[in-house]
Design a protein around this motif. Structure first.
Motif, PDB file in Angstrom:
ATOM      1  N   LYS A 273       0.844  -1.115  -0.115  1.00 30.96           N
ATOM      2  CA  LYS A 273       0.093  -0.012  -0.102  1.00 30.96           C
ATOM      3  C   LYS A 273       0.914   1.163  -0.031  1.00 30.96           C
ATOM      4  O   LYS A 273       0.584   2.343  -0.654  1.00 30.96           O
ATOM      5  N   GLU A 274       1.829   1.093   0.636  1.00 34.13           N
ATOM      6  CA  GLU A 274       2.678   2.233   0.909  1.00 34.13           C
ATOM      7  C   GLU A 274       3.589   2.583  -0.370  1.00 34.13           C
ATOM      8  O   GLU A 274       3.770   3.761  -0.842  1.00 34.13           O
ATOM      9  N   VAL A 275       3.755   1.541  -1.366  1.00 30.54           N
ATOM     10  CA  VAL A 275       4.221   1.669  -2.581  1.00 30.54           C
ATOM     11  C   VAL A 275       3.295   2.500  -3.440  1.00 30.54           C
ATOM     12  O   VAL A 275       3.787   3.570  -4.121  1.00 30.54           O
ATOM     13  N   PHE A 276       1.951   2.202  -3.539  1.00 31.54           N
ATOM     14  CA  PHE A 276       1.021   2.617  -4.174  1.00 31.54           C
ATOM     15  C   PHE A 276       0.796   4.123  -4.101  1.00 31.54           C
ATOM     16  O   PHE A 276       0.706   4.927  -4.575  1.00 31.54           O
ATOM     17  N   GLN A 277       0.909   4.212  -2.444  1.00 30.34           N
ATOM     18  CA  GLN A 277       0.745   5.725  -1.826  1.00 30.34           C
ATOM     19  C   GLN A 277       1.815   6.505  -2.312  1.00 30.34           C
ATOM     20  O   GLN A 277       1.586   7.787  -2.782  1.00 30.34           O
ATOM     21  N   TRP A 278       2.976   6.027  -2.678  1.00 32.07           N
ATOM     22  CA  TRP A 278       4.060   6.798  -3.207  1.00 32.07           C
ATOM     23  C   TRP A 278       3.676   7.277  -4.387  1.00 32.07           C
ATOM     24  O   TRP A 278       3.875   8.389  -4.921  1.00 32.07           O
ATOM     25  N   TRP A 279       3.271   6.403  -5.511  1.00 26.79           N
ATOM     26  CA  TRP A 279       2.693   6.898  -6.615  1.00 26.79           C
ATOM     27  C   TRP A 279       1.883   7.727  -6.593  1.00 26.79           C
ATOM     28  O   TRP A 279       1.626   8.746  -7.523  1.00 26.79           O
ATOM     29  N   ASN A 280       0.966   7.601  -5.618  1.00 23.70           N
ATOM     30  CA  ASN A 280      -0.237   8.682  -5.552  1.00 23.70           C
ATOM     31  C   ASN A 280       0.275  10.112  -5.394  1.00 23.70           C
ATOM     32  O   ASN A 280      -0.060  11.011  -5.880  1.00 23.70           O
ATOM     33  N   PHE A 535      -6.942   8.709  -1.405  1.00 27.01           N
ATOM     34  CA  PHE A 535      -6.396   7.437  -1.660  1.00 27.01           C
ATOM     35  C   PHE A 535      -6.682   6.387  -0.608  1.00 27.01           C
ATOM     36  O   PHE A 535      -7.200   5.259  -1.226  1.00 27.01           O
ATOM     37  N   ASP A 536      -6.656   6.467   0.689  1.00 28.21           N
ATOM     38  CA  ASP A 536      -7.164   5.508   1.582  1.00 28.21           C
ATOM     39  C   ASP A 536      -8.427   4.943   1.150  1.00 28.21           C
ATOM     40  O   ASP A 536      -8.700   3.729   1.305  1.00 28.21           O
ATOM     41  N   ALA A 537      -9.469   5.727   0.758  1.00 26.10           N
ATOM     42  CA  ALA A 537     -10.668   5.474   0.401  1.00 26.10           C
ATOM     43  C   ALA A 537     -10.799   4.517  -0.579  1.00 26.10           C
ATOM     44  O   ALA A 537     -11.282   3.423  -0.427  1.00 26.10           O
ATOM     45  N   VAL A 538     -10.109   4.981  -1.422  1.00 28.25           N
ATOM     46  CA  VAL A 538     -10.023   4.054  -2.846  1.00 28.25           C
ATOM     47  C   VAL A 538      -9.265   2.795  -2.590  1.00 28.25           C
ATOM     48  O   VAL A 538      -9.841   1.667  -3.024  1.00 28.25           O
ATOM     49  N   TRP A 539      -8.149   2.685  -2.009  1.00 31.15           N
ATOM     50  CA  TRP A 539      -7.700   1.393  -1.550  1.00 31.15           C
ATOM     51  C   TRP A 539      -8.332   0.594  -0.743  1.00 31.15           C
ATOM     52  O   TRP A 539      -8.529  -0.575  -0.971  1.00 31.15           O
ATOM     53  N   ASP A 540      -9.055   1.063   0.343  1.00 29.60           N
ATOM     54  CA  ASP A 540     -10.098   0.315   0.921  1.00 29.60           C
ATOM     55  C   ASP A 540     -11.438  -0.267   0.130  1.00 29.60           C
ATOM     56  O   ASP A 540     -11.644  -1.328   0.006  1.00 29.60           O
ATOM     57  N   GLU A 541     -11.714   0.381  -0.839  1.00 30.73           N
ATOM     58  CA  GLU A 541     -12.678   0.081  -1.684  1.00 30.73           C
ATOM     59  C   GLU A 541     -11.947  -1.227  -2.535  1.00 30.73           C
ATOM     60  O   GLU A 541     -12.605  -2.170  -2.882  1.00 30.73           O
ATOM     61  N   PHE A 542     -10.735  -1.033  -2.889  1.00 26.65           N
ATOM     62  CA  PHE A 542     -10.158  -2.042  -3.695  1.00 26.65           C
ATOM     63  C   PHE A 542      -9.995  -3.095  -2.662  1.00 26.65           C
ATOM     64  O   PHE A 542     -10.290  -4.553  -3.311  1.00 26.65           O
ATOM     65  N   MET A 543      -9.673  -3.160  -1.445  1.00 29.33           N
ATOM     66  CA  MET A 543      -9.508  -4.417  -0.552  1.00 29.33           C
ATOM     67  C   MET A 543     -10.816  -5.049  -0.712  1.00 29.33           C
ATOM     68  O   MET A 543     -10.824  -6.181  -0.671  1.00 29.33           O
ATOM     69  N   THR A 544     -11.847  -4.181  -0.362  1.00 30.67           N
ATOM     70  CA  THR A 544     -13.151  -4.914  -0.028  1.00 30.67           C
ATOM     71  C   THR A 544     -13.678  -5.578  -1.483  1.00 30.67           C
ATOM     72  O   THR A 544     -14.130  -6.804  -1.478  1.00 30.67           O
ATOM     73  N   SER A 545     -13.474  -4.884  -2.820  1.00 27.77           N
ATOM     74  CA  SER A 545     -13.988  -5.498  -3.911  1.00 27.77           C
ATOM     75  C   SER A 545     -13.074  -6.953  -4.042  1.00 27.77           C
ATOM     76  O   SER A 545     -13.865  -7.652  -4.488  1.00 27.77           O
ATOM     77  N   LEU A 546     -11.862  -6.896  -3.648  1.00 30.26           N
ATOM     78  CA  LEU A 546     -11.136  -8.119  -3.941  1.00 30.26           C
ATOM     79  C   LEU A 546     -11.822  -9.101  -3.181  1.00 30.26           C
ATOM     80  O   LEU A 546     -11.946 -10.417  -3.568  1.00 30.26           O
ATOM     81  N   GLU A 547     -12.065  -8.923  -1.754  1.00 26.74           N
ATOM     82  CA  GLU A 547     -12.658  -9.739  -0.848  1.00 26.74           C
ATOM     83  C   GLU A 547     -13.961 -10.129  -1.527  1.00 26.74           C
ATOM     84  O   GLU A 547     -14.432 -11.620  -1.170  1.00 26.74           O
ATOM     85  N   ASN A 548     -15.101  -9.179  -1.750  1.00 27.15           N
ATOM     86  CA  ASN A 548     -16.075  -9.754  -2.383  1.00 27.15           C
ATOM     87  C   ASN A 548     -16.042 -10.580  -3.607  1.00 27.15           C
ATOM     88  O   ASN A 548     -16.866 -11.514  -3.995  1.00 27.15           O
ATOM     89  N   ALA A 549     -14.752 -10.442  -4.378  1.00 24.61           N
ATOM     90  CA  ALA A 549     -14.624 -11.279  -5.632  1.00 24.61           C
ATOM     91  C   ALA A 549     -13.921 -12.779  -5.088  1.00 24.61           C
ATOM     92  O   ALA A 549     -13.291 -13.287  -5.889  1.00 24.61           O
ATOM     93  N   ASN A 550     -14.297 -13.182  -3.973  1.00 30.58           N
ATOM     94  CA  ASN A 550     -13.668 -14.553  -3.411  1.00 30.58           C
ATOM     95  C   ASN A 550     -12.489 -14.574  -3.491  1.00 30.58           C
ATOM     96  O   ASN A 550     -11.752 -15.700  -3.576  1.00 30.58           O
ATOM     97  N   ILE A 551     -11.461 -13.611  -3.096  1.00 33.16           N
ATOM     98  CA  ILE A 551     -10.025 -13.795  -3.350  1.00 33.16           C
ATOM     99  C   ILE A 551      -9.320 -14.670  -2.357  1.00 33.16           C
ATOM    100  O   ILE A 551      -8.381 -15.391  -2.683  1.00 33.16           O
ATOM    101  N   GLU A 552     -10.122 -14.731  -1.146  1.00 35.81           N
ATOM    102  CA  GLU A 552      -9.374 -15.614  -0.145  1.00 35.81           C
ATOM    103  C   GLU A 552      -9.473 -17.143  -0.488  1.00 35.81           C
ATOM    104  O   GLU A 552      -8.557 -17.724  -0.305  1.00 35.81           O
TER     105      GLU A 552
END
Lengths: 571, 317
Positions: A273-280, A535-552
């Motif tokens: 997350k920190e890497v992508f934060q750097w990009w941001n 950034f944090d909000a979008v990243w959280d959205e990203f994480m929840t979308s992944l979980e909803n997509a059965n990533i585990e």
């Protein structure tokens, strides 16, 4: 009047037809001459080889090859044809075979040989020949090159120990140019008096400082950092920066824990997350090209070649075009050096970590091939010592000479190699044919103790531009490689490279992966382009979308695949 | 007895009449035979492949060894939110395409028809239909270059005229994507699509115009009362056919113009079928999407045809 006009028209049409016919004729006569010379040469050779009857093998390759010459009409190509009687009728794909291979399995029509990036579908369709007995019987050179361990790795699975895919990766490769890193123009580091570049923050400062000094280059605005994100390249450049900057090596979309072999979708590691934060942040400060996620590959190349992009991050193979163009245009100070940047000094750059022999991607012989023995013999010929030398060094007396028992490439030939973009196309040297069989990597020595590839340390140094030497000297090294931690600092990955593990076709895991990739491709760039406070909000959205997509669940299944592979190979 | 006999006679007459026409036109039938065969081979035989959608199809296995799964793939399909996203994008872009891509060529054809200078007319017509022959790959390249923030002509113009303070990244905004696709499609196909209308206009009887002129009709009146009603049948046929193709808008332009940022707006059904069907080797799933497409298309076509039949006595069937 009318008649006159009509007859004029008729004459015109006749002339046109005549011209067309004439063109065709000349083509025909041209090619028939070719045929004759070919026949002669095969005849001349007929006595020396017992496989003089020529045969054409069709081959499908999942990667592009701008250097391919039809009918193998290059010095090296002709020599191969002469030695083996085999002509390759090749088709090269631009998108990794993602559409064409499924279409082949759907229609059931295969070329003789297929170079695939993962053969799961082909194996399920029972399209491939088991190579194990063929290699055992007809391929001494391949056996020698890969060794028993290597051949063992080629086995498909626990349940099916057949060999379907012969790897086309380099063996024991210690690449002279680092495979991934931050690429910075020589002029930039020189101007800033060779600052230390180890972390992403260092990189940012360098770009920022230089951009402030020179907001324009050649009348156009300077671009701080851009990337090639066209279709799949977004994974290998931008998305991979996540783990490359945080002490992991490329395992595709997953990070594999080296102790437990547990797979995690790599974006889900907190460090990334920190890497992508750097990009941001970079984007917010205007240091990133606003077109980064929009541009096509050719736009990327032309931007870099114009000399106004200060830095980029990505794999080496996305740099070749621009580097070559810059060199050809005499803009050597605008060429790029590569630096082992990480998120912070805690992490080591893992670019050089060895995967062991890479399998999974490679060449296969299909059921449609009429003479698999001939085909494997051809592949074995490519893997032989002489051929390997020829593919790297060219033909003796033409592209290299032997002086005091050592292979030497004359000065003027080097000049051509370095500056002529069409050198490989004209000679047939290099990846043109090397791509069809396993090959010796950089740094491997032949039976006379000389390296197989031309990428030797000495040659690499001799090949540097003056400014490159200057920069390297300032950093106290001889080669870019020396800046990186090398392979002997890391253990060999017992699972190879995770992206090489083939996923069963039609499986849920495949759908989950595709879904996760779709989400990633959409939300990560979005997160980068957002306001930093969003950034944090979008990243959280990203994480929840992944979980909803059965990533585990997908991670669990992937873990299973990796553990199976480790077990299979450790036997 | 009378009634039955009459019916019999009429039937006989009818069938012998049919036979007669057939006999007298046998050359015509013979000539159409290759095309019937062509349609059968390329449009009807492949329908057999629809069976795949009800199996867990594995290529290479013979038909009787495939596992039958009933409507499983359809259930999967209708449970996937991504599918509905793709459906939305498809419908949105095709409706935009229909709205503009259909009306603009008509307007263009009429305007061009009104031009007196015949050289200008011909040159314009040629220039406007030439882009039809340019591949989407090239068009996508041109569009991306033109909209680029890095010296793209559109941004330069907008900034130069003071409309924008700084270049705007059109290609990165999902909300612009549909318009970009529609506009580039119009640029590419306008001239080509206008040809059929121009031909229809050329077929109108000049006497009608002369009569109107004598009656004192202005140019605009002539267009309204002669040209437009004259080409109405053509317009309707083309419209019905276009509606039939609403859902099959192809995927080249979307694939080539899109990037990861606008995927949410760019993924159309065929792209979805490509990625999740063929791309993942899920042929059955891809086929299910294909069937859905075809069924919706047929439905739309029949609907449009029915509506026009009722209100205007015009139809293609």
């Amino acid at each position: 009047m009318r008649v006159w006009e009509k007859s004029l028209q008729l004459i015109f049409i006749l002339l046109l037809l005549l011209w067309l016919v004439a063109c065709q004729n000349s083509e025909e006569s041209g090619s028939s001459e070719d045929n004759q010379t070919n026949e002669e040469s095969t005849e001349a050779n007929g006595s020396s080889s017992d496989e003089s009857d020529s045969v054409t093998l069709t081959v499908f390759d999942s990667d592009t090859n701008p250097d391919w010459v039809e009918d193998m009409d290059t010095p090296v190509g002709r020599k191969i044809k002469e030695d083996t009687g085999v002509t390759l009728d090749a088709e090269f794909d631009i998108e990794g075979g993602e559409t064409k291979i499924p279409l082949m399995t759907a229609s059931g029509d295969y070329p003789d040989l297929i170079v695939s990036k993962g053969a799961g579908q082909l194996v399920d369709a029972e399209a491939l020949v088991d190579l194990a007995p063929l290699i055992e019987e007809h391929a001494p050179n391949i056996k020698e090159m890969l060794g028993e361990d290597g051949i063992n790795r080629l086995k498909w699975s626990e349940d099916d120990p057949s060999i379907y895919v012969l790897t086309t990766s380099p063996v024991d490769d210690q690449a002279m140019t680092p495979g991934y890193g931050a690429w910075i123009q020589h002029a930039v580091v020189k101007e800033l008096e060779y600052p230390e570049i180890k972390t992403l923050d260092d990189l940012k400062n360098v770009i920022k400082e230089y951009k402030e000094l020179y907001p324009e280059f050649d009348g156009q605005p300077t671009i701080g950092l851009t990337m090639n994100t066209d279709s799949w390249r977004i994974q290998s450049s931008f998305l991979n920066s996540g783990f490359m900057m945080t002490g992991a090596s490329d395992d595709g979309e997953y990070y594999v824990d080296p102790e437990t072999y547990e797979a995690t979708l790599h974006y889900r590691r907190p460090a990334e997350k920190e890497v992508f934060q750097w990009w941001n942040e970079m984007n917010a400060e205007g240091l990133v090209d606003s077109e980064m996620f929009v541009q096509k590959s050719d736009q990327f190349d032309s931007k870099l070649s114009s000399g106004r992009v200060l830095a980029t991050i990505g794999p080496d193979y996305l740099m070749y075009n621009a580097q070559e163009a810059l060199r050809e245009n005499g803009m050597e100070e605008r060429m790029y050096g590569v630096y082992p940047v990480t998120l912070n000094e805690e992490y080591k750059n893992h670019t050089y970590q060895s995967n062991g022999l890479q399998v999974g991607w490679g060449i296969s012989i299909t059921e449609d091939c009429e003479d698999p023995v001939r085909a494997i013999k051809f592949l074995d010929y490519l893997a032989s010592e002489e051929t390997q030398i020829m593919l790297n060094w060219g033909i003796e007396g033409e592209h290299h000479e032997i002086v005091d028992g050592k292979r030497v490439i004359p000065e003027e030939e080097w000049e051509k190699r370095n500056s002529d973009q069409d050198y490989l196309k004209k000679t047939g040297i290099g990846y043109n044919f090397a791509r069809f069989a396993p090959r010796y990597g950089d740094g491997v020595l032949d039976s006379s103790g000389q390296p197989f590839t031309t990428n030797t340390r000495e040659l690499a140094i001799a090949n540097q531009t003056n400014i490159e030497k200057e920069v390297l000297e300032a950093y106290g090294v001889e080669l870019w490689q020396d800046l990186f931690p090398l392979a002997d600092e890391f253990p060999v990955k017992p699972w190879g490279a995770a992206y090489n593990i083939s996923i069963p076709a039609n499986s849920e895991l495949q759908t989950h992966n595709q879904r996760a990739l779709d989400i990633t491709k959409q939300l990560v760039p979005k997160a980068i382009l957002e306001n930093p406070n969003q950034f944090d909000a979008v990243w959280d959205e990203f994480m929840t979308s992944l979980e909803n997509a059965n990533i585990e669940k997908a991670e669990e299944e992937y873990t299973k695949l990796i553990q199976e592979k480790v077990e299979l190979w450790s036997k | 007895m009378d009634v039955a006999e009459k019916k019999q006679v009429r039937k006989l007459k009818k069938s012998s009449l049919l036979w007669k026409t057939f006999k007298s036109q046998k050359m015509l039938y013979a000539m159409s035979l290759p095309f019937v065969a062509w349609v059968f081979v390329f449009n009807y035989l492949p329908v057999w492949g629809w069976t795949m959608a009800f199996q867990n199809y594995i290529p290479g296995n013979p038909f009787w060894q495939q596992e039958w799964v009933g409507f499983y793939h359809f259930i999967q399909l209708f449970q996937d939110e991504r599918f509905f996203l793709a459906l939305r994008n498809t419908l949105a872009m095709s409706f935009l395409g229909l709205l503009f891509g259909f009306t603009i060529p008509i307007v263009f054809a009429i305007l061009l028809n009104e031009v007196r200078h015949s050289l200008f007319k011909r040159v314009t017509q040629t220039i406007t239909y030439l882009p039809h022959f340019v591949s989407w790959v090239v068009v996508a390249g041109i569009v991306t270059k033109m909209l680029s923030t890095d010296g793209g002509i559109i941004n330069d113009l907008l900034v130069g005229m003071g409309i924008l303070d700084q270049p705007y990244q059109f290609m990165a905004e999902g909300k612009w994507f549909w318009s970009i696709v529609t506009i580039s499609d119009i640029w590419k196909e306008m001239g080509w699509n206008a040809i059929i209308f121009l031909a229809a206009i050329a077929g109108l009887d000049p006497q009608l115009y002369e009569a109107a002129k004598v009656d004192g009709a202005s140019r605009f009146r002539q267009i309204w009362h002669i040209t437009l009603p004259g080409i109405r049948p053509t317009i309707l046929v083309v419209l019905i056919l276009n509606i039939g193709h609403l859902i099959q808008i192809g995927f080249e332009k979307q694939m080539l113009l899109s990037n990861s940022l606008v995927m949410e707006y760019a993924e159309v059904l065929e792209l979805y079928a490509l990625n999740y069907g063929i791309g993942l080797g899920q042929f059955s799933y891809g086929t299910a999407i294909g069937i859905f497409n075809s069924v919706v298309s047929i439905f739309l076509l029949l609907l449009a045809n029915g509506i026009f039949k009722r209100y205007s006595n015009q139809s293609v069937m």
